[in-house]
Design a protein around this motif. Structure first.
Motif, PDB file in Angstrom:
ATOM      1  N   ALA A 173       0.983  -1.289   0.058  1.00  0.00           N
ATOM      2  CA  ALA A 173       0.103  -0.191   0.047  1.00  0.00           C
ATOM      3  C   ALA A 173       0.971   1.179   0.054  1.00  0.00           C
ATOM      4  CB  ALA A 173      -0.909  -0.014   1.130  1.00  0.00           C
ATOM      5  N   GLN A 174       2.250   1.378   0.853  1.00  0.00           N
ATOM      6  CA  GLN A 174       2.937   2.314   0.814  1.00  0.00           C
ATOM      7  C   GLN A 174       3.506   2.729  -0.592  1.00  0.00           C
ATOM      8  OE1 GLN A 174       5.472   2.730   4.366  1.00  0.00           O
ATOM      9  NE2 GLN A 174       4.154   1.241   5.154  1.00  0.00           N
ATOM     10  N   VAL A 175       3.777   1.646  -1.279  1.00  0.00           N
ATOM     11  CA  VAL A 175       4.343   1.967  -2.715  1.00  0.00           C
ATOM     12  C   VAL A 175       3.391   2.222  -3.659  1.00  0.00           C
ATOM     13  CG1 VAL A 175       5.577   0.953  -4.293  1.00  0.00           C
ATOM     14  CG2 VAL A 175       6.609   0.418  -1.947  1.00  0.00           C
ATOM     15  N   ALA A 176       2.055   1.549  -3.699  1.00  0.00           N
ATOM     16  CA  ALA A 176       1.202   1.848  -4.704  1.00  0.00           C
ATOM     17  C   ALA A 176       0.621   3.319  -4.471  1.00  0.00           C
ATOM     18  CB  ALA A 176       0.056   0.731  -4.272  1.00  0.00           C
ATOM     19  N   GLU A 177       0.615   3.868  -3.346  1.00  0.00           N
ATOM     20  CA  GLU A 177       0.508   5.300  -3.303  1.00  0.00           C
ATOM     21  C   GLU A 177       0.866   6.175  -4.552  1.00  0.00           C
ATOM     22  OE1 GLU A 177       1.893   8.165   0.106  1.00  0.00           O
ATOM     23  OE2 GLU A 177       1.488   6.200   1.192  1.00  0.00           O
ATOM     24  N   PHE A 178       1.897   5.862  -5.147  1.00  0.00           N
ATOM     25  CA  PHE A 178       2.484   6.465  -6.117  1.00  0.00           C
ATOM     26  C   PHE A 178       2.029   6.083  -7.532  1.00  0.00           C
ATOM     27  CE2 PHE A 178       5.474   6.770  -2.667  1.00  0.00           C
ATOM     28  CZ  PHE A 178       5.384   8.035  -2.397  1.00  0.00           C
ATOM     29  N   GLU A 179       0.981   5.204  -7.641  1.00  0.00           N
ATOM     30  CA  GLU A 179       0.303   4.716  -8.693  1.00  0.00           C
ATOM     31  C   GLU A 179       1.243   3.877  -9.808  1.00  0.00           C
ATOM     32  OE1 GLU A 179      -1.606   8.248 -10.748  1.00  0.00           O
ATOM     33  OE2 GLU A 179      -2.429   8.505  -8.922  1.00  0.00           O
ATOM     34  N   ALA A 180       2.145   3.343  -8.824  1.00  0.00           N
ATOM     35  CA  ALA A 180       3.132   2.545  -9.610  1.00  0.00           C
ATOM     36  C   ALA A 180       2.550   1.110  -9.466  1.00  0.00           C
ATOM     37  CB  ALA A 180       4.622   2.492  -8.874  1.00  0.00           C
ATOM     38  N   GLN A 181       2.799   0.239 -10.702  1.00  0.00           N
ATOM     39  CA  GLN A 181       2.606  -0.857 -10.662  1.00  0.00           C
ATOM     40  C   GLN A 181       3.428  -1.773  -9.503  1.00  0.00           C
ATOM     41  OE1 GLN A 181       2.948  -2.990 -14.439  1.00  0.00           O
ATOM     42  NE2 GLN A 181       2.416  -4.956 -13.710  1.00  0.00           N
ATOM     43  N   VAL A 182       2.579  -2.365  -8.749  1.00  0.00           N
ATOM     44  CA  VAL A 182       3.466  -3.221  -7.433  1.00  0.00           C
ATOM     45  C   VAL A 182       3.318  -4.684  -7.780  1.00  0.00           C
ATOM     46  CG1 VAL A 182       3.919  -3.099  -5.103  1.00  0.00           C
ATOM     47  CG2 VAL A 182       3.162  -1.060  -6.257  1.00  0.00           C
ATOM     48  N   GLY A 183       4.451  -5.120  -7.524  1.00  0.00           N
ATOM     49  CA  GLY A 183       4.618  -6.674  -7.678  1.00  0.00           C
ATOM     50  C   GLY A 183       5.168  -7.171  -6.368  1.00  0.00           C
ATOM     51  N   TYR A 184       5.078  -8.407  -5.816  1.00  0.00           N
ATOM     52  CA  TYR A 184       5.713  -8.955  -4.569  1.00  0.00           C
ATOM     53  C   TYR A 184       5.746 -10.349  -4.924  1.00  0.00           C
ATOM     54  CZ  TYR A 184       5.998 -11.059  -0.151  1.00  0.00           C
ATOM     55  OH  TYR A 184       6.552 -11.827   0.753  1.00  0.00           O
ATOM     56  N   HIS A 185       6.924 -10.896  -4.523  1.00  0.00           N
ATOM     57  CA  HIS A 185       7.144 -12.186  -4.422  1.00  0.00           C
ATOM     58  C   HIS A 185       7.859 -12.351  -3.139  1.00  0.00           C
ATOM     59  CE1 HIS A 185       9.351 -15.985  -5.251  1.00  0.00           C
ATOM     60  NE2 HIS A 185       8.351 -16.111  -6.282  1.00  0.00           N
ATOM     61  N   PRO A 186       7.584 -13.715  -2.411  1.00  0.00           N
ATOM     62  CA  PRO A 186       8.020 -14.128  -0.962  1.00  0.00           C
ATOM     63  C   PRO A 186       9.389 -14.791  -0.969  1.00  0.00           C
ATOM     64  CG  PRO A 186       6.387 -15.687  -1.811  1.00  0.00           C
ATOM     65  CD  PRO A 186       6.480 -14.551  -2.996  1.00  0.00           C
ATOM     66  N   ALA A 187      10.115 -14.738  -1.909  1.00  0.00           N
ATOM     67  CA  ALA A 187      11.190 -15.340  -2.075  1.00  0.00           C
ATOM     68  C   ALA A 187      12.265 -15.203  -0.542  1.00  0.00           C
ATOM     69  CB  ALA A 187      12.358 -15.106  -3.153  1.00  0.00           C
ATOM     70  N   ASP A 188      12.706 -16.205  -0.011  1.00  0.00           N
ATOM     71  CA  ASP A 188      13.753 -16.249   0.903  1.00  0.00           C
ATOM     72  C   ASP A 188      15.100 -16.329   0.312  1.00  0.00           C
ATOM     73  OD1 ASP A 188      15.856 -16.824   2.670  1.00  0.00           O
ATOM     74  OD2 ASP A 188      14.647 -18.389   3.721  1.00  0.00           O
ATOM     75  N   VAL A 189      15.682 -15.020   0.326  1.00  0.00           N
ATOM     76  CA  VAL A 189      17.143 -15.054  -0.555  1.00  0.00           C
ATOM     77  C   VAL A 189      18.143 -15.509  -0.204  1.00  0.00           C
ATOM     78  CG1 VAL A 189      15.750 -12.710  -1.550  1.00  0.00           C
ATOM     79  CG2 VAL A 189      17.422 -12.697   0.305  1.00  0.00           C
ATOM     80  N   SER A 190      17.905 -16.458   1.257  1.00  0.00           N
ATOM     81  CA  SER A 190      19.153 -16.999   1.647  1.00  0.00           C
ATOM     82  C   SER A 190      19.121 -18.555   0.770  1.00  0.00           C
ATOM     83  CB  SER A 190      18.949 -17.435   2.857  1.00  0.00           C
ATOM     84  OG  SER A 190      17.843 -18.457   3.494  1.00  0.00           O
TER      85      SER A 190
END
Ligand code: NAD
Length: 256
Positions: free
Chosen positions: A44-61
């Motif tokens: 929500a805090q990133v979408a405030e700026f009307e950007a397309q927002v994606g998310y992936h839950p990868a554990d980067v370890s």
């Protein structure tokens, strides 16, 4: 300015990564978030700026989860123009008491993950003939503090990798740089403030003052927003020839 570009920021559900994601979105980029915790709030805090927002839950370890994250970026978001390797953890202990599992986790998340994201994304950046790789290192990539051996090792390594990849891409429009913050008041540092308050039997405010007074002459925390704006600058044409730099944002820490 970054309209039409897509950024992947690892570890962007809180702290510095979230601040950088917000700045990139504010300047027009689409952003792919990654990390744990309160994902809905970060989105929500990133979408405030009307950007397309994606998310992936990868554990980067985990390299196989990083491969899944990169596949998601390519399949769902059209690829990555700006890679910000930000995910990081801290563990504080003298080396002869350092838990082996914590050492491995710090190196995997703070260093190895940047190797995997870089090696997997660079071919597409080369094909597109443009790219930005920004590694969030630390002043601890340039100097040490006691009891942070894994973190100091990982961050020195990350700056070394930044320089090597900057040379490998030097004649292209892909630049690779590191940002080296001093103290930034994020959940990662709040845990160290809490430990200091407990150890010295002082208030939270006094613990913050003592932490800053030891290393950071400005006596001010750097903010995630300031690091976000620096990241945006590194993505601008003005930064086309900044390559392999380790830029400290540290209130004078390294001037001493
Ligand atoms: P933070 O704890 O607020 O955020 C860390 C982020 O990384 C979170 O989104 C968390 O979910 C994510 N993360 C942790 N482990 C992960 C994993 N295995 N896989 C995927 N995501 C994972 O910390 P922060 O202070 O914002 O730190 C961000 C980066 O900045 C780190 O690399 C840190 O070393 C660096 N840094 C922080 C400071 C500081 O003072 N806070 C100073 C210098 C450098």
């Amino acid at each position: 300015m970054l309209t039409g570009k897509t950024a992947l920021v690892t570890g962007s559900t809180s702290g510095i990564g979230l601040g950088i994601a917000r700045s990139l979105a504010l300047h027009g980029a689409n952003v792919i978030l990654n990390g744990f915790g309160d994902v809905a709030s970060a989105k929500a805090q990133v979408a405030e700026f009307e950007a397309q927002v994606g998310y992936h839950p990868a554990d980067v370890s985990k390299p196989d989860e990083i491969a899944a994250l990169i596949k998601y970026c390519e399949m769902e978001m059209g690829g990555v123009d700006i890679l910000v390797n930000n995910a990081g953890i801290q563990h504080v202990a003298p080396i002869d008491e350092f838990p082996v599992e914590r050492w491995d986790a710090v190196i995997a998340i703070n260093l190895n993950s940047a190797f995997h994201t870089t090696r997997l994304l660079l071919p597409a950046m080369k094909a597109r003939r443009w790219g930005r790789i920004i590694n969030i290192a630390s002043v601890h990539g340039l100097v040490a503090s006691a009891n942070k051996s894994a973190y100091v090792t990982a961050k020195h390594g990350l700056i070394g990798m930044t320089k090597a990849v900057a040379l490998e891409t030097a004649t292209s429009a892909i630049t690779v740089n590191a940002i080296c913050p001093g103290w930034v008041l994020t959940p990662l540092v709040q845990r160290q403030v809490d430990a200091r308050a407990q150890q010295d039997q002082v208030s939270n405010e006094e613990a913050k003052r003592r932490l800053l007074a030891e290393k950071q002459p400005s006596l001010q925390f750097t903010t995630p927003e300031q690091l976000g704006e620096l990241t945006v600058f590194l993505c601008s044409p003005a930064a086309d020839n900044i390559r392999g730099a380790a830029i400290n944002v540290d209130g004078g820490w390294l001037a001493q």
